[in-house]
Design an enzyme around this catalytic site. Structure first.
Site, PDB file in Angstrom:
ATOM      1  N   LYS A  64      58.104 -43.494  43.442  1.00 49.75           N
ATOM      2  CA  LYS A  64      58.382 -42.416  42.309  1.00 49.75           C
ATOM      3  C   LYS A  64      58.741 -43.192  40.982  1.00 49.75           C
ATOM      4  O   LYS A  64      58.354 -42.494  40.069  1.00 49.75           O
ATOM      5  CB  LYS A  64      59.949 -42.004  42.921  1.00 49.75           C
ATOM      6  N   THR A  65      59.199 -44.286  40.789  1.00 50.63           N
ATOM      7  CA  THR A  65      59.650 -45.049  39.464  1.00 50.63           C
ATOM      8  C   THR A  65      58.035 -45.436  39.060  1.00 50.63           C
ATOM      9  O   THR A  65      57.792 -45.041  37.663  1.00 50.63           O
ATOM     10  CB  THR A  65      60.444 -46.092  39.688  1.00 50.63           C
ATOM     11  N   ASP A 109      66.816 -41.827  37.370  1.00 50.58           N
ATOM     12  CA  ASP A 109      66.514 -42.277  38.726  1.00 50.58           C
ATOM     13  C   ASP A 109      67.860 -41.817  39.598  1.00 50.58           C
ATOM     14  O   ASP A 109      68.999 -41.908  38.860  1.00 50.58           O
ATOM     15  CB  ASP A 109      66.430 -43.773  38.966  1.00 50.58           C
ATOM     16  N   THR A 155      66.378 -39.735  46.271  1.00 49.75           N
ATOM     17  CA  THR A 155      65.951 -40.042  47.758  1.00 49.75           C
ATOM     18  C   THR A 155      66.697 -38.842  48.624  1.00 49.75           C
ATOM     19  O   THR A 155      66.782 -38.680  49.862  1.00 49.75           O
ATOM     20  CB  THR A 155      66.497 -41.340  48.228  1.00 49.75           C
ATOM     21  N   ARG A 214      56.905 -50.456  48.874  1.00 44.63           N
ATOM     22  CA  ARG A 214      57.732 -51.676  48.460  1.00 44.63           C
ATOM     23  C   ARG A 214      57.803 -52.893  49.306  1.00 44.63           C
ATOM     24  O   ARG A 214      57.580 -53.885  49.072  1.00 44.63           O
ATOM     25  CB  ARG A 214      59.119 -51.111  47.928  1.00 44.63           C
TER      26      ARG A 214
HETATM   27  P1  ADP Z   1      60.688 -46.033  44.299  1.00 44.77           P
HETATM   28  O1  ADP Z   1      60.724 -45.683  42.706  1.00 44.77           O
HETATM   29  O2  ADP Z   1      60.136 -44.549  44.948  1.00 44.77           O
HETATM   30  O3  ADP Z   1      61.895 -46.653  44.949  1.00 44.77           O
HETATM   31  P2  ADP Z   1      58.962 -47.836  43.225  1.00 44.77           P
HETATM   32  O4  ADP Z   1      58.163 -47.134  42.345  1.00 44.77           O
HETATM   33  O5  ADP Z   1      59.850 -48.630  42.273  1.00 44.77           O
HETATM   34  O6  ADP Z   1      59.565 -46.859  44.256  1.00 44.77           O
HETATM   35  O7  ADP Z   1      57.967 -48.697  44.049  1.00 44.77           O
HETATM   36  C1  ADP Z   1      58.366 -50.137  44.504  1.00 44.77           C
HETATM   37  C2  ADP Z   1      57.135 -50.955  44.554  1.00 44.77           C
HETATM   38  O8  ADP Z   1      56.087 -50.565  45.354  1.00 44.77           O
HETATM   39  C3  ADP Z   1      56.597 -50.920  42.979  1.00 44.77           C
HETATM   40  O9  ADP Z   1      56.797 -52.315  42.805  1.00 44.77           O
HETATM   41  C4  ADP Z   1      55.033 -50.728  43.260  1.00 44.77           C
HETATM   42  O10 ADP Z   1      54.329 -51.949  42.958  1.00 44.77           O
HETATM   43  C5  ADP Z   1      54.963 -50.457  44.637  1.00 44.77           C
HETATM   44  N1  ADP Z   1      54.208 -49.281  45.132  1.00 44.77           N
HETATM   45  C6  ADP Z   1      54.929 -48.109  45.414  1.00 44.77           C
HETATM   46  N2  ADP Z   1      53.938 -47.128  45.515  1.00 44.77           N
HETATM   47  C7  ADP Z   1      52.984 -47.544  45.461  1.00 44.77           C
HETATM   48  C8  ADP Z   1      51.570 -47.064  45.770  1.00 44.77           C
HETATM   49  N3  ADP Z   1      51.438 -45.558  46.095  1.00 44.77           N
HETATM   50  N4  ADP Z   1      50.558 -47.730  45.589  1.00 44.77           N
HETATM   51  C9  ADP Z   1      50.667 -49.105  45.376  1.00 44.77           C
HETATM   52  N5  ADP Z   1      51.813 -49.865  45.145  1.00 44.77           N
HETATM   53  C10 ADP Z   1      53.026 -48.650  45.239  1.00 44.77           C
END
Ligand code: ADP
Length: 314
Positions: A64-65, A109, A155, A214
């Protein structure tokens, strides 16, 4: 996979790079979300106006981030990042909103953790780009804001109130990542880290990790670290190195890491339902990490159950 001629300096240099995917092409999967967001970005550019507000829902580590950063980059605007629980008073969100430049993105977030009185400030800000300030004599002043786009990530979609949900034009729910996407993500990250390997090694390693980007990324970082350290004459992460790596990192077939095993040991020793807080203290971890990063895998593997009395071992 094509094997490139590499040397240790290249590997180390590449590893210092920004690690998040920085374009929709490098972001694996979630095709529908990427397509609709690209249309929204194109439209905002043509109209010379801000994009509609965007809500990104999905488990922790699903991207998401990363997606929010890509939207900001593709739109060529600045993004301010805050976390829902860090905003305590209406005055704090007012000051954040006031600091936004025209077309900026505000990324909140864990938006489900905003307090109701903070959330109320957002309603009118999101809809009319203004804030109402109540003055000491109970009269109010309406202050205009620069046009901005709010990207909220959560989430816990079900915890959000209806009024806030309604103010998002786009409401996206991330889809699960399957084995195919998992292999593509491993392949991409290993290439990014200059770890040359074969398809059959990826085939054998992909079932060692949960389907959360992640976690997959973290596995690739561990492989990179092992590869760089073990670097001798081998130019490839071979089957042989893969086996050594699994023993070295104590990764077993159930995708469980030592921390998952420690969690299960804690429940086993107590032999009764335990609350999240007690488990988190014994793990020396924050409750949120335990709930969002440790428990999903244990629930998926059917090792634990959440009951009204607490967590139970199955
Ligand atoms: P969230 O905000 O949903 O907790 P993040 O955006 O922080 O997740 O993602 C966590 C890690 O996973 C990031 O460092 C990113 O590099 C990797 N990541 C997440 N989604 C993908 C994707 N679809 N393809 C490649 N890498 C991803």
């Amino acid at each position: 996979m094509k094997v490139k001629k590499i040397n240790i300096d290249t590997v180390i240099q590449e590893n210092q790079e920004n690690l998040r995917p920085d374009s929709f092409d490098n972001f694996i999967w979630q095709e529908h979300i990427k397509k609709v967001l690209q249309t929204a970005i194109n439209s905002a550019k043509k109209r010379k106006w801000s994009m509609g507000h965007i809500l990104l829902c999905g488990p922790s580590g699903f991207g998401k981030t990363t997606m929010a950063h890509i939207v900001a980059k593709q739109s060529a605007v600045n993004m301010k990042v805050v976390t829902g629980y860090a905003i305590n008073k209406p005055a704090e969100i007012v000051s954040i909103l006031n600091s936004l430049e025209e077309w900026d993105i505000l990324f909140i977030d864990e938006i489900h953790r905003l307090k109701p009185n903070v959330e109320e400030v957002l309603y009118i800000a999101m809809e009319d780009f203004v804030i109402d300030m109540v003055m000491p004599e109970w009269w109010s002043v309406r202050i205009p804001l620069n046009k901005f786009t709010l990207i909220g990530a959560t989430t816990k979609w079900e915890w959000l109130s209806k009024p806030i949900k309604n103010r998002f034009v786009y409401d996206f729910h991330f889809m699960d990542y399957n084995d195919e996407e998992k292999k593509i993500i491993i392949d991409k990250y290993l290439k990014k880290y200059w770890v040359a390997t074969d398809k059959n090694v990826i085939e054998k390693i992909h079932n060692k990790v949960d389907s959360v980007p992640r976690e997959i990324h973290n596995l690739c970082i561990k492989i990179r670290d092992f590869f760089v350290t073990e670097w001798k004459n081998e130019q490839k992460f071979s089957q042989n190195l893969r086996e050594k790596f699994l023993i070295h990192s104590k990764i077993d077939d159930g995708w469980m890491s030592p921390i998952h095993k420690k969690y299960l040991d804690i429940l086993r020793k107590n032999d009764r339902p335990m609350g999240l807080k007690t488990i988190a203290i014994q793990l020396w971890m924050n409750e949120k990490w335990v709930e969002e990063d440790i428990e999903p895998l244990l629930l998926k593997l059917g090792k634990i159950e959440k009951s009204s009395q607490g967590r139970i071992l199955i």
